[in-house]
Scaffold this motif. Structure first.
Motif, PDB file in Angstrom:
ATOM      1  N   GLU A   5       0.575  -1.153   0.088  1.00 17.54           N
ATOM      2  CA  GLU A   5       0.231   0.016  -0.001  1.00 17.54           C
ATOM      3  C   GLU A   5       0.887   1.291   0.119  1.00 17.54           C
ATOM      4  OE1 GLU A   5      -3.235   0.081   2.935  1.00 17.54           O
ATOM      5  OE2 GLU A   5      -3.687  -1.937   2.481  1.00 17.54           O
ATOM      6  N   TYR A   6       0.247   1.980  -1.018  1.00 19.73           N
ATOM      7  CA  TYR A   6       1.466   3.382  -1.158  1.00 19.73           C
ATOM      8  C   TYR A   6       0.307   4.695  -1.366  1.00 19.73           C
ATOM      9  CZ  TYR A   6       4.956   6.679  -2.705  1.00 19.73           C
ATOM     10  OH  TYR A   6       5.419   7.988  -2.789  1.00 19.73           O
ATOM     11  N   ASP A   7       0.697   5.610  -0.619  1.00 22.27           N
ATOM     12  CA  ASP A   7      -0.199   6.807  -0.800  1.00 22.27           C
ATOM     13  C   ASP A   7      -1.798   6.410  -0.989  1.00 22.27           C
ATOM     14  OD1 ASP A   7      -0.475   9.409  -1.130  1.00 22.27           O
ATOM     15  OD2 ASP A   7      -0.094   9.535  -3.266  1.00 22.27           O
ATOM     16  N   GLY A   8      -2.161   5.488  -0.077  1.00 25.46           N
ATOM     17  CA  GLY A   8      -3.654   5.351  -0.262  1.00 25.46           C
ATOM     18  C   GLY A   8      -4.032   4.149  -1.090  1.00 25.46           C
ATOM     19  N   LYS A   9      -3.223   3.922  -1.933  1.00 26.09           N
ATOM     20  CA  LYS A   9      -3.558   2.914  -3.033  1.00 26.09           C
ATOM     21  C   LYS A   9      -2.910   1.536  -2.813  1.00 26.09           C
ATOM     22  CE  LYS A   9      -4.618   6.400  -6.639  1.00 26.09           C
ATOM     23  NZ  LYS A   9      -4.130   6.820  -8.092  1.00 26.09           N
ATOM     24  N   GLN A  10      -3.324   0.472  -3.298  1.00 32.37           N
ATOM     25  CA  GLN A  10      -2.820  -0.944  -3.362  1.00 32.37           C
ATOM     26  C   GLN A  10      -2.207  -1.241  -4.525  1.00 32.37           C
ATOM     27  OE1 GLN A  10      -6.566  -2.702  -1.862  1.00 32.37           O
ATOM     28  NE2 GLN A  10      -5.661  -3.125   0.003  1.00 32.37           N
ATOM     29  N   TYR A  11      -0.967  -1.955  -4.545  1.00 26.76           N
ATOM     30  CA  TYR A  11      -0.362  -2.327  -5.766  1.00 26.76           C
ATOM     31  C   TYR A  11       0.293  -3.627  -5.634  1.00 26.76           C
ATOM     32  CZ  TYR A  11      -0.254   2.530  -6.617  1.00 26.76           C
ATOM     33  OH  TYR A  11      -0.662   3.987  -6.628  1.00 26.76           O
ATOM     34  N   ASN A  12       0.446  -4.222  -6.629  1.00 30.42           N
ATOM     35  CA  ASN A  12       1.033  -5.619  -6.709  1.00 30.42           C
ATOM     36  C   ASN A  12       2.675  -5.372  -7.025  1.00 30.42           C
ATOM     37  OD1 ASN A  12       2.267  -8.385  -7.154  1.00 30.42           O
ATOM     38  ND2 ASN A  12       1.214  -8.422  -8.917  1.00 30.42           N
ATOM     39  N   CYS A  13       3.673  -5.596  -5.889  1.00 30.71           N
ATOM     40  CA  CYS A  13       4.945  -5.347  -6.152  1.00 30.71           C
ATOM     41  C   CYS A  13       5.358  -6.861  -6.527  1.00 30.71           C
ATOM     42  CB  CYS A  13       5.621  -4.744  -4.976  1.00 30.71           C
ATOM     43  SG  CYS A  13       7.507  -4.780  -5.274  1.00 30.71           S
ATOM     44  N   ALA A  14       5.611  -7.020  -8.069  1.00 28.06           N
ATOM     45  CA  ALA A  14       5.988  -8.272  -8.333  1.00 28.06           C
ATOM     46  C   ALA A  14       7.567  -8.540  -8.733  1.00 28.06           C
ATOM     47  CB  ALA A  14       5.206  -8.881  -9.722  1.00 28.06           C
ATOM     48  N   ILE A  15       8.316  -9.561  -8.144  1.00 23.17           N
ATOM     49  CA  ILE A  15       9.476  -9.926  -8.207  1.00 23.17           C
ATOM     50  C   ILE A  15       9.573 -10.987  -9.429  1.00 23.17           C
ATOM     51  CG2 ILE A  15      11.679 -10.424  -7.388  1.00 23.17           C
ATOM     52  CD1 ILE A  15      10.793  -9.144  -4.802  1.00 23.17           C
ATOM     53  N   ILE A  16      10.157 -10.883 -10.412  1.00 24.11           N
ATOM     54  CA  ILE A  16       9.973 -12.063 -11.640  1.00 24.11           C
ATOM     55  C   ILE A  16      11.148 -12.405 -11.935  1.00 24.11           C
ATOM     56  CG2 ILE A  16       9.340 -12.073 -14.069  1.00 24.11           C
ATOM     57  CD1 ILE A  16       7.437  -9.572 -13.601  1.00 24.11           C
ATOM     58  N   ARG A  17      11.220 -13.452 -11.950  1.00 26.16           N
ATOM     59  CA  ARG A  17      12.594 -14.405 -12.238  1.00 26.16           C
ATOM     60  C   ARG A  17      12.654 -15.188 -13.478  1.00 26.16           C
ATOM     61  NH1 ARG A  17      15.536 -19.149 -10.236  1.00 26.16           N
ATOM     62  NH2 ARG A  17      13.599 -19.495  -8.885  1.00 26.16           N
ATOM     63  N   ASP A  18      13.583 -15.096 -14.494  1.00 25.80           N
ATOM     64  CA  ASP A  18      13.546 -15.987 -15.735  1.00 25.80           C
ATOM     65  C   ASP A  18      14.238 -17.329 -15.394  1.00 25.80           C
ATOM     66  OD1 ASP A  18      14.130 -17.259 -17.790  1.00 25.80           O
ATOM     67  OD2 ASP A  18      15.010 -15.474 -18.886  1.00 25.80           O
ATOM     68  N   ILE A  19      13.131 -18.195 -15.642  1.00 29.47           N
ATOM     69  CA  ILE A  19      13.508 -19.672 -15.041  1.00 29.47           C
ATOM     70  C   ILE A  19      13.508 -20.710 -16.178  1.00 29.47           C
ATOM     71  CG2 ILE A  19      12.492 -19.609 -12.712  1.00 29.47           C
ATOM     72  CD1 ILE A  19       9.882 -21.186 -13.951  1.00 29.47           C
ATOM     73  N   THR A  20      14.022 -19.870 -17.403  1.00 32.42           N
ATOM     74  CA  THR A  20      14.249 -20.836 -18.685  1.00 32.42           C
ATOM     75  C   THR A  20      15.419 -21.902 -18.199  1.00 32.42           C
ATOM     76  OG1 THR A  20      13.934 -18.910 -19.936  1.00 32.42           O
ATOM     77  CG2 THR A  20      15.105 -20.845 -21.072  1.00 32.42           C
ATOM     78  N   GLU A  21      16.330 -21.770 -17.793  1.00 32.35           N
ATOM     79  CA  GLU A  21      17.458 -22.662 -17.162  1.00 32.35           C
ATOM     80  C   GLU A  21      16.946 -23.751 -16.398  1.00 32.35           C
ATOM     81  OE1 GLU A  21      20.522 -22.965 -18.652  1.00 32.35           O
ATOM     82  OE2 GLU A  21      19.890 -21.272 -20.077  1.00 32.35           O
ATOM     83  N   GLN A  22      16.268 -23.221 -15.511  1.00 33.30           N
ATOM     84  CA  GLN A  22      15.563 -24.079 -14.433  1.00 33.30           C
ATOM     85  C   GLN A  22      14.568 -25.393 -15.222  1.00 33.30           C
ATOM     86  OE1 GLN A  22      13.599 -22.558 -10.923  1.00 33.30           O
ATOM     87  NE2 GLN A  22      12.201 -24.195 -11.053  1.00 33.30           N
ATOM     88  N   LYS A  23      13.878 -24.627 -16.203  1.00 31.93           N
ATOM     89  CA  LYS A  23      12.991 -25.544 -16.743  1.00 31.93           C
ATOM     90  C   LYS A  23      13.574 -26.436 -17.805  1.00 31.93           C
ATOM     91  CE  LYS A  23       9.010 -24.433 -15.145  1.00 31.93           C
ATOM     92  NZ  LYS A  23       8.142 -25.263 -14.429  1.00 31.93           N
TER      93      LYS A  23
ATOM     94  N   SER B 235      16.812 -27.696 -17.248  1.00 32.83           N
ATOM     95  CA  SER B 235      17.042 -28.749 -16.408  1.00 32.83           C
ATOM     96  C   SER B 235      16.292 -29.638 -16.025  1.00 32.83           C
ATOM     97  CB  SER B 235      17.886 -27.895 -15.071  1.00 32.83           C
ATOM     98  OG  SER B 235      19.089 -27.287 -15.433  1.00 32.83           O
ATOM     99  N   GLU B 236      14.981 -29.280 -15.583  1.00 33.21           N
ATOM    100  CA  GLU B 236      13.948 -30.202 -15.330  1.00 33.21           C
ATOM    101  C   GLU B 236      13.876 -31.062 -16.433  1.00 33.21           C
ATOM    102  OE1 GLU B 236      10.736 -27.692 -14.056  1.00 33.21           O
ATOM    103  OE2 GLU B 236      11.275 -27.216 -12.112  1.00 33.21           O
ATOM    104  N   ASP B 237      13.748 -30.555 -17.681  1.00 38.46           N
ATOM    105  CA  ASP B 237      13.603 -31.618 -18.746  1.00 38.46           C
ATOM    106  C   ASP B 237      14.494 -32.363 -18.984  1.00 38.46           C
ATOM    107  OD1 ASP B 237      10.970 -30.057 -19.323  1.00 38.46           O
ATOM    108  OD2 ASP B 237      11.866 -28.743 -20.954  1.00 38.46           O
ATOM    109  N   LYS B 238      15.781 -31.925 -18.926  1.00 43.66           N
ATOM    110  CA  LYS B 238      16.909 -32.858 -18.872  1.00 43.66           C
ATOM    111  C   LYS B 238      16.671 -33.857 -18.048  1.00 43.66           C
ATOM    112  CE  LYS B 238      20.196 -29.850 -20.920  1.00 43.66           C
ATOM    113  NZ  LYS B 238      21.524 -28.958 -20.616  1.00 43.66           N
ATOM    114  N   LEU B 239      16.385 -33.611 -16.629  1.00 47.24           N
ATOM    115  CA  LEU B 239      16.349 -34.660 -15.553  1.00 47.24           C
ATOM    116  C   LEU B 239      15.182 -35.557 -16.038  1.00 47.24           C
ATOM    117  CD1 LEU B 239      16.566 -32.747 -12.514  1.00 47.24           C
ATOM    118  CD2 LEU B 239      18.116 -34.191 -13.196  1.00 47.24           C
TER     119      LEU B 239
END
Length: 396
Positions: free
Chosen positions: A127-145, A147-151
């Motif tokens: 909440e900031y200045d009386g309003k609500q927001y979604n503060c999103a932290i975004i991570r690229d997981i291409t390498e993880q995916k 790796s999962e496919d390789k597994l």
């Protein structure tokens, strides 16, 4: 004098207050700059979204990851980069943000150039200045995916190898021990009671021994070839080969088996046709296919090896076939025919046994030629095995 002194003291206090305020302001600016620098230099994208899905803040990493400028992103809605979200889904998502405050999801975003990117999003309600927001932290997981496919692929491959190993030991333990046990028993009977047998009985037992020996020899031959193939000992050495002559040589080796069932083998390969192939591998393929055709043929029928009509006009690749008029196969048998982990051999028309390993060898050896093998079959009417030799044929 007293008033002057008092004014000087007040002036001194004002200057101190001003200096303190200036210092605090300077520290605040430094802290803000440090915070902004930190936000813009981290690898994760940080975006603020309002309740309607509008971008109201993006850091440098978000711009870099998506391929947009800050001005472009701040004029967009999140639906334009997330093809999995619609307005209705965003409304439900926003309600979930209000209820849960903070959680993590996986989705797929789309860069400016259209490239899809799998991402992990940590959602935070602020909440900031009386309003609500979604503060999103975004991570690229291409390498993880990846790796999962390789597994997953490794797990599948490991399961296949285990199935192959189990089948291999099953063949050795059961299919090899069976005929060897039969040989031992019949040899013992012949040795101990030979004088008591009639000529008919002696011929019968000798025939059984001969068939058992043939099976053991064929099985050992395929087991050794398969083991050498799996260990990489067999090297691929293609040379020009007159294919008709090779087929004739194989027919000569199998004539005894064919004659027992009165099966005629017709070699319809053009006598001048030359192929470029590994001699050992392609002879193993032809031997196994013709041997199987004899095994599943009915007595007094014919086995044919030739070239498919549509490829006889020097087309490449040439399609060869081995056709029998035997028992044929059901759909389920055909689907599992070239899989060692699903292998189950069907007895021949005179109850000849086998392991199915020969067809696995055919597939592997043809793949080394960048070629393929397949089958067309109808139950009780026979089977036709087709195989190509890629670009490895020399026109007549």
């Amino acid at each position: 004098m007293a008033d002057l002194k008092r004014l000087e003291e007040e002036n001194q206090m004002l200057r101190q207050t001003c200096d303190d305020t200036s210092s605090k302001h300077s520290n605040l600016i430094h802290a803000l700059q440090f915070t902004q620098f930190s936000i813009d230099t981290i690898s994760e994208a940080i975006v603020w979204l309002d309740e309607y899905g509008n971008y109201v803040f993006v850091n440098d990493a978000a711009c870099k990851n998506y391929g947009y400028t800050k001005e472009e992103l701040l004029s967009m809605k999140m639906f334009q980069v997330d093809p999995l979200f619609s307005v209705d889904r965003w409304n439900a998502h926003w309600q979930e943000i209000l209820d849960r405050k903070s959680f993590t999801i996986e989705t797929i975003n789309k860069r400016k150039d259209g490239t899809p990117v799998p991402i992990e999003v940590t959602v935070n309600l602020v909440e900031y200045d009386g309003k609500q927001y979604n503060c999103a932290i975004i991570r690229d997981i291409t390498e993880q995916k990846l790796s999962e496919d390789k597994l997953k692929q490794s797990a599948i491959r490991l399961a296949e190898l285990n199935a192959t190993k189990d089948k291999f030991f099953s063949i050795i333990a059961h299919d090899l021990r069976g005929p060897l046990g039969t040989q031992r028993e019949f040899t013992k009977i012949l040795s101990e009671k030979d004088s008591h047998f009639s000529e008919t009985e002696r011929v019968y037992y000798l025939k059984m021994l001969e068939e058992s020996s043939d099976l053991v020899y064929s099985l050992l031959e395929n087991l050794l070839d398969w083991a050498r193939s799996q260990s990489g000992i067999i090297s691929f050495q293609p040379i020009p080969i007159l294919f008709y002559d090779l087929v004739q040589r194989v027919i000569g080796l199998l004539n005894l088996s064919a004659n027992k069932k009165n099966v005629n083998i017709s070699n319809q390969i053009p006598s001048k046709l030359q192929i470029v192939a590994d001699l050992f591998m392609i002879e193993t393929v032809v031997r196994n296919l013709i041997s199987n055709a004899i095994k599943y043929s009915k007595p007094n029928h014919q086995v044919v090896i030739g070239i498919a009509e549509e490829t006889q006009t020097h087309a490449s690749p040439v399609v060869f076939f081995v056709k029998d008029e035997g028992v044929g196969m059901e759909k389920e048998q055909i689907e599992n025919l070239f899989r060692l982990d699903k292998k189950k051999s069907t007895p021949g028309t005179e109850q000849e046994s086998g392991t199915g390993l020969g067809l696995i060898l055919c597939k592997e050896f043809l793949e080394k030629h960048n070629s393929a093998i397949w089958v067309e079959s109808e139950l009780h009417k026979g089977s036709t095995f087709f195989f190509t030799l890629g670009q490895n044929t020399i026109p007549l």
